[in-house]
Structure formats: structure tokens, C-alpha cells
Design an enzyme around this catalytic site. Structure first.
Site, PDB file in Angstrom:
ATOM      1  N   THR A  83      -4.597 -27.014 -11.149  1.00  0.00           N
ATOM      2  CA  THR A  83      -5.372 -26.146 -12.031  1.00  0.00           C
ATOM      3  C   THR A  83      -4.397 -25.305 -12.838  1.00  0.00           C
ATOM      4  O   THR A  83      -3.392 -24.832 -12.291  1.00  0.00           O
ATOM      5  CB  THR A  83      -6.311 -25.212 -11.238  1.00  0.00           C
ATOM      6  OG1 THR A  83      -6.689 -24.085 -12.047  1.00  0.00           O
ATOM      7  CG2 THR A  83      -5.637 -24.694  -9.980  1.00  0.00           C
ATOM      8  N   CYS A 192      -6.275 -26.733 -19.658  1.00  0.00           N
ATOM      9  CA  CYS A 192      -7.222 -26.652 -18.557  1.00  0.00           C
ATOM     10  C   CYS A 192      -7.400 -28.077 -18.076  1.00  0.00           C
ATOM     11  O   CYS A 192      -7.582 -28.993 -18.896  1.00  0.00           O
ATOM     12  CB  CYS A 192      -8.554 -26.059 -19.001  1.00  0.00           C
ATOM     13  SG  CYS A 192      -9.825 -26.136 -17.716  1.00  0.00           S
TER      14      CYS A 192
END
Length: 233
Positions: A83, A192
Site C-alpha cells: 500500500t 495508490c
């Protein structure tokens, strides 16, 4: 081959991509029936997302630190935090970590580009932990304006993390990329891990840098003993 520790679940939609790309890379490098030596710890993203929204970053760091250390106990040689946003707490994990922003910066620098747009969650685009890390590598980082940042963030949290891919959202992202290019962006970081579910190279007039793929592929290169030019900490 070293054992890769995948710290995922944020969201599991992108963690699937990490697992797939890691194994594809091993097969590409070694051929035949080879696959990756890896272990995965997948957290409950609902709990992490609440901590993000409420600014409880120390609590989130504690959860991820426990998970990262569990990966090491399970035999991982190093950890890949799957992430971008939670790299805000990367320094608190206490394990050998292949940093996603360092990985991405190296990929951008290898192309000779210097002025780069960044798409990601509001945390990634607006806070210093990621942008400053990129700038520390000599990159000139541009983020979208406030309204565009809100759109990018909303699509991530309301659609992509739950597996929804909408054409209207793809069109909106294309327009946002276009505005970054108008401001001088020579490339765009898909900062992202879920954005790659929506946007690819064909959606941008300038090169895109898919952080999930870059991170997963470099993890394999580390596992196979390559001198990658990116430090772990």
C-alpha cells in the site's frame, strides 16, 4: 531465493495483484514451473481505514508492526508493504522494508524524467511522508488541485477498494491526468495500489508509473539477489 513478506489487505483487491505479479516475475526470470517463495499477512482494511480517517496513525502503525514482525517470524527475509498510503508509518515497522516511494523514484529516474504528477489517496497526495520522499530523490512532484484530489480519493475508497471499476471514473482520471500534463508533468505516478485496476498506459499521454507492478517486480529482483540500487531499511 529469499522469502518475500507481503503485508497486504489494504485493500485485498490490490494485494491480489501483488501476489500475481510477484509470481509472474519469478516465472519470467526463472522459467518453467518456478514460483515465488513468499508469505502474506492480510489485515482487516475496515479497521485500518477507520484509523486513517480519524488520524490514529500510531495505532495503525502498531497493527502493521505486529503484522510485519509476524511475517519475519514466518520466515520472510524482508517485507513489502502492499500500500502507498500506509508508508506513512513505514519507519515504525522495525523490519527490513523495500520502500515503495524509493522503488518508484528509481523507476522514474531511470527514464530521465524529473517533473512528475502524483495520483493517490488524499493522505498520499497532501501529506509530506510520500511527496517529500520522492522529492528527496530529486523529483519535482505535482499533485492535482483540490477538486481533482477529492475525485481521485473518492474513486479509490468508494469504488476501487471494493472492486468497482466504472468507465466514468476512468474518464475523470484521464481528465485529471490531462490537467497535470498541462501543468508540465512529464509522467504520472499511479501512487495508490488500486489505481492500476482503473488506469494504464493507454489512458495517459505521458508515461505512467504503476507502483504496484514496480514494487512487486523489484521485490522479486531483491529475492533473486540482484543489486537493485534501492536501499532497504
Amino acid at each position: 531465493m529469499k522469502v518475500i513478506g507481503l503485508l497486504g489487505g489494504m485493500s485485498w483487491e490490490s494485494s491480489i495483484e501483488y501476489y500475481r505479479v510477484v509470481n509472474e516475475r519469478v516465472r519470467e526470470r526463472l522459467g518453467g514451473l518456478h514460483s515465488a517463495h513468499c508469505v502474506m499477512y492480510s489485515v482487516d482494511f475496515a479497521a485500518i481505514e477507520r484509523m486513517q480517517a480519524e488520524g490514529r496513525w500510531a495505532e495503525a502503525a502498531a497493527v502493521l508492526r505486529e503484522a510485519a514482525q509476524a511475517l519475519m517470524r514466518a520466515g520472510a527475509d524482508f517485507v513489502v508493504l502492499c500500500t502507498n498510503t500506509m508508508h506513512k508509518v513505514a519507519d515504525d515497522l522495525g523490519v527490513p522494508l523495500l520502500h515503495l516511494a524509493d522503488t518508484t523514484a528509481a523507476a522514474v529516474q531511470a527514464t530521465g524524467l524529473a517533473r512528475i504528477g502524483l495520483l493517490g489517496t488524499a493522505f498520499t497526495m497532501e501529506q509530506d511522508f510520500y511527496v517529500d520522499r520522492l522529492r528527496g530523490h530529486g523529483l519535482d512532484v505535482l499533485v492535482p488541485g483540490p477538486e481533482d484530489r477529492a475525485v481521485v480519493h473518492r474513486v479509490i475508497y468508494e469504488e476501487l477498494v471494493v472492486g468497482i471499476v466504472r468507465e466514468e471514473s476512468r474518464a475523470a482520471y484521464r481528465e485529471i491526468i490531462g490537467r497535470l500534463v498541462e501543468r508540465g508533468a512529464e509522467g504520472v505516478i499511479l501512487g495508490c495500489t488500486e489505481i492500476e485496476l482503473l488506469i494504464g498506459a493507454d489512458d495517459s499521454p505521458v508515461p505512467v508509473f504503476p507502483t504496484t507492478r514496480l514494487h512487486a517486480e523489484l521485490a522479486v529482483d531483491v529475492a533473486l539477489g540482484d543489486d537493485i540500487g534501492v536501499s532497504m531499511f
